[in-house]
Structures are given as C-alpha cells and as structure tokens.
Write an enzyme that holds these catalytic residues in place. Structure first.
Site, PDB file in Angstrom:
ATOM      1  N   VAL A 271       1.448   3.816   1.801  1.00 21.52           N
ATOM      2  CA  VAL A 271       2.134   4.291   3.010  1.00 21.52           C
ATOM      3  C   VAL A 271       3.120   3.270   3.575  1.00 21.52           C
ATOM      4  CG1 VAL A 271       0.231   5.806   3.656  1.00 21.52           C
ATOM      5  CG2 VAL A 271       0.316   3.487   4.594  1.00 21.52           C
ATOM      6  N   LYS A 272       3.195   2.075   2.960  1.00 25.71           N
ATOM      7  CA  LYS A 272       4.052   1.026   3.488  1.00 25.71           C
ATOM      8  C   LYS A 272       5.520   1.252   3.097  1.00 25.71           C
ATOM      9  CE  LYS A 272       0.882  -1.469   5.562  1.00 25.71           C
ATOM     10  NZ  LYS A 272      -0.401  -0.984   5.103  1.00 25.71           N
ATOM     11  N   PRO A 273       6.461   0.398   3.572  1.00 25.21           N
ATOM     12  CA  PRO A 273       7.893   0.624   3.311  1.00 25.21           C
ATOM     13  C   PRO A 273       8.231   0.843   1.842  1.00 25.21           C
ATOM     14  CG  PRO A 273       7.636  -1.068   4.968  1.00 25.21           C
ATOM     15  CD  PRO A 273       6.255  -0.740   4.494  1.00 25.21           C
TER      16      PRO A 273
ATOM     17  N   HIS B  54       0.851  -1.185   0.000  1.00 26.90           N
ATOM     18  CA  HIS B  54       0.000   0.000   0.000  1.00 26.90           C
ATOM     19  C   HIS B  54       0.896   1.247   0.000  1.00 26.90           C
ATOM     20  CE1 HIS B  54      -2.473   3.151   1.938  1.00 26.90           C
ATOM     21  NE2 HIS B  54      -3.502   2.542   1.376  1.00 26.90           N
TER      22      HIS B  54
END
Length: 397
Positions: A195-197, A193
C-alpha cells in the site's frame, strides 16, 4: 438527503468492496520480476544494488541499504545509531507500532511526544520538554506522507547532540521545502509494503549521507558479517569472512528489488495521481461541516500515502464507529490510522497509560482513512464521495 443507508437495509453505493489501499502493478513490473527469475541471482545480486542506487539517486543521498521490510530498516538504523539498553528515543504515538518497536528491540525506552493538531506529525514545540540526559535519538514520523518540520527538529537535535532517524515509510517522493524527504535526517527509512508509494512486495530501505552509518547498516543487515579486509581482525585467504557484530538476516531478494526498481520509475506518476484524487476529495468535502479535510503545511509537498478525514463529532448524532461501519456497509473500505501505540496491551504492560498524549488520543477518536491509491478510477473516487456524503448527511445534527 435521508437516503436509506446500506447498514439499515438500503442499497449500498458499490456492489463490491473498494480497498483503502492497493498496489499498482503493470506488465513492465511483471516482466522485470520474470527477468530476474531467469537470471543467475535471486538474492544478494546486482538487482539489489541497482535498486539501492535508484532510490539513493531519487532522494539525493550518497548511500542506501535495502532490507527485508520497513521494520527491519528502522531496527538496523537504531543499531547503527548505537541505541542500546537504557537509552531513550523520542517518537510520535500516532503511528504503526514498528516506529517504536524498533526502539524496544535495542533495549531502549520509547518516549512518546504528542502530535500537532493540524499535521498529525510530532509537535516540535513539545520535543525539548521530553529530552533528558538519557535521550539518544528522535524518530519523527511523516504521517500520511507529509514531511515533519525538519528544520526545527534538526535545530533541536543539534542542540542536544541527538541522532535523527526519520520514519518516512509513508513519504518516498514527498518533499520538505525544495528537498526530497530522505535528504535531511541522519538516516531515513522507507517502506515498500504493497500500500506504500511503491512496492517490492515486502521491503524497506535506509538512506543516509554518513559513510559510518552506511557501513554499520550493511553489517547489521547481514549477520554482522564482513569480507572487508580493513574491518576484519584476521585474513586466512580470499574465502575468509568474519562476524564482527551481532547482526540479523534482513536481506532482501533480487526478485523483490526487480519489482521495486521497475516501480520507482513510475513513482512521480503515482504521486501525481494521488494528489489529483486528494484535490477532488478536498473540493467535494469542503462544504461538509461535519468533516475536517487533511491539512498540508506550507513547507510540505506530500505524496499522500493516505487520506485521513477528521469527524467533527459534536456536529454528528453518532460515534466514529457508527460512521465507520456505515461506510463499510456502503462497500467503502475505510480504515483507521492509527491506534496510538501505547494503547496496545503490550505497551500497557510496560507501564504506559492513556492520557499520555491528549492530542493524539483526541485525533485518534475522530479520524477515518478513505481509499486512496493511483489505480483508482474516477468512478471509484466518485463512489467514495457519494458514500461519505450519504452517510455524513444522514447522521448530521
């Protein structure tokens, strides 16, 4: 010390809202997507395989299966583990709903285990008390990117013959001791997603060293259909295929994987920047008695997906809600991670009640997530610090 808050009509710290999380996309990422758009394959093509290979090599596993999102990854992991109606699966309640929804999708029962008061991960000392003859698996969640205590969880899982499906949606690039997260569970899920790493727009992946799990994951990703002659019951020609399980259309596109493949090359740089911001936050907030900064266990090397502060409400003249709204008014895009899963109305209808996990509930009532992502500037970081100091000092007893 008592500067007028924006929520009370004062001037906000920032003129525009700073999001709590955000993707970091550059020209190389964009070109990677363009290259695939000009290629012969937009889905189920070579870029999907290349992305799977890159992630497997990064975490050190034999196999990886990319899917449409992290929730789909958790679902097919549960299916591959054989979780079915009447089974029980242990899971943390301080997480996004997908961590336990995947259990419900299989007709099984989520059993919530309370969290550790410092790490906010599942409390390994409370796991065994929740195990029954119906328990089939454990889904530990790496909250904020910090690895769970995998050695202790593995010891318990082996003792009771349980499967470990690690929800590492926050933790690609994090480490447990000297090993990357993804190497130690039976299956580990990652999310891509925005906002993930790293991001592929939407997307998820399961990694594993178990060949049988890998074969099942591939089946459940694509309708339960196979062209593998060793798995089929009949063979009418090279065109022939068979559906041998009830699977799903959880495929991911080459377009998405092109972005993910470009992004993973930057992952270590992203994590380094996240850690630098966390260190700056920690140094700034260590003398504020009204705040407890995130704790990191000795065995963990977190990639810091989110930065969660705990408000010491007994030292404040207001509620968490007032602090939250005051920070939003300063144009700091704070968030809360997470509402305990069993607080949601759907879970209440299933019979879950408040009071089930007291530590999770206490933590939930006092936490706020501050902005954290690699492309934050030093001015962005300083704005967050100034806003927190401004609001906290205003409401301090």
């Amino acid at each position: 010390m008592n500067e007028k808050l924006a929520i009370n009509g004062g001037k906000p710290i920032r003129e525009t809202l700073l999001s709590y999380g955000k993707q970091c996309i550059d020209d190389e990422d964009i070109q990677s997507v363009i290259d695939v758009l000009k290629s012969d394959f937009l889905t189920t093509g070579p870029t999907v395989k290349a992305f799977e290979k890159a992630v497997a090599e990064y975490v050190g596993t034999k196999y990886a299966v990319a899917v449409s999102n992290g929730t789909a990854a958790l679902h097919i992991a549960c299916l591959a583990a054989g979780i079915s109606e009447g089974d029980e699966v242990l899971v943390s309640p301080l997480t996004f709903a997908a961590s336990s929804n995947c259990i419900l999708y299989c007709g099984a029962i989520p059993v919530f285990v309370d969290i550790d008061y410092k790490t906010y991960n599942i409390d390994v000392n409370k796991i065994e008390a929740k195990i029954t003859e119906k328990t089939k698996a454990i889904i530990p969640v790496d909250f904020a990117g910090q690895s769970v205590d995998m050695d202790k969880i593995r010891e318990i899982a082996d003792k009771y013959n349980l499967i470990i499906i690690e929800d590492a949606a926050h933790a690609l690039g994090s480490k447990y001791k000297d090993k990357k997260v993804g190497k130690l569970a039976d299956m580990t899920e990652f999310s891509f997603h925005p906002v993930k790493p790293i991001t592929s727009g939407e997307g998820g992946m399961i990694v594993t060293d178990d060949e049988k799990f890998y074969e099942k994951l591939n089946l459940f990703r694509t309708h339960g259909i196979t062209r593998d002659r060793d798995l089929m019951y009949d063979n009418h020609g090279s065109w022939y295929y068979e559906q041998i399980e009830l699977g799903y259309n959880y495929r991911i596109t080459d377009i998405q994987c092109a972005l993910g493949l470009s992004q993973i090359k930057k992952l270590d740089k992203f994590i380094e920047r996240r850690r630098n911001i966390v260190n700056t936050y920690n140094a700034a907030f260590e003398n504020l008695e009204c705040i407890t900064v995130p704790f990191e266990a000795d065995y963990s090397n977190s990639g810091w997906h989110i930065y969660v502060i705990k408000l010491n409400l007994e030292k404040l003249t207001c509620s968490r809600k007032q602090i939250f709204e005051a920070l939003r008014a300063e144009n700091i895009g704070v968030n809360v991670h997470y509402v305990p899963v069993y607080f949601h109305p759907y879970y209440k209808k299933l019979g879950y009640k408040k009071g089930l996990c007291p530590v999770s509930e206490d933590v939930y009532n006092s936490i706020i997530t501050l902005p954290l992502y690699p492309s934050m500037t030093e001015n962005d970081v300083n704005d967050v610090i100034m806003a927190v100091e401004k609001v906290i000092r205003y409401y301090s007893r």
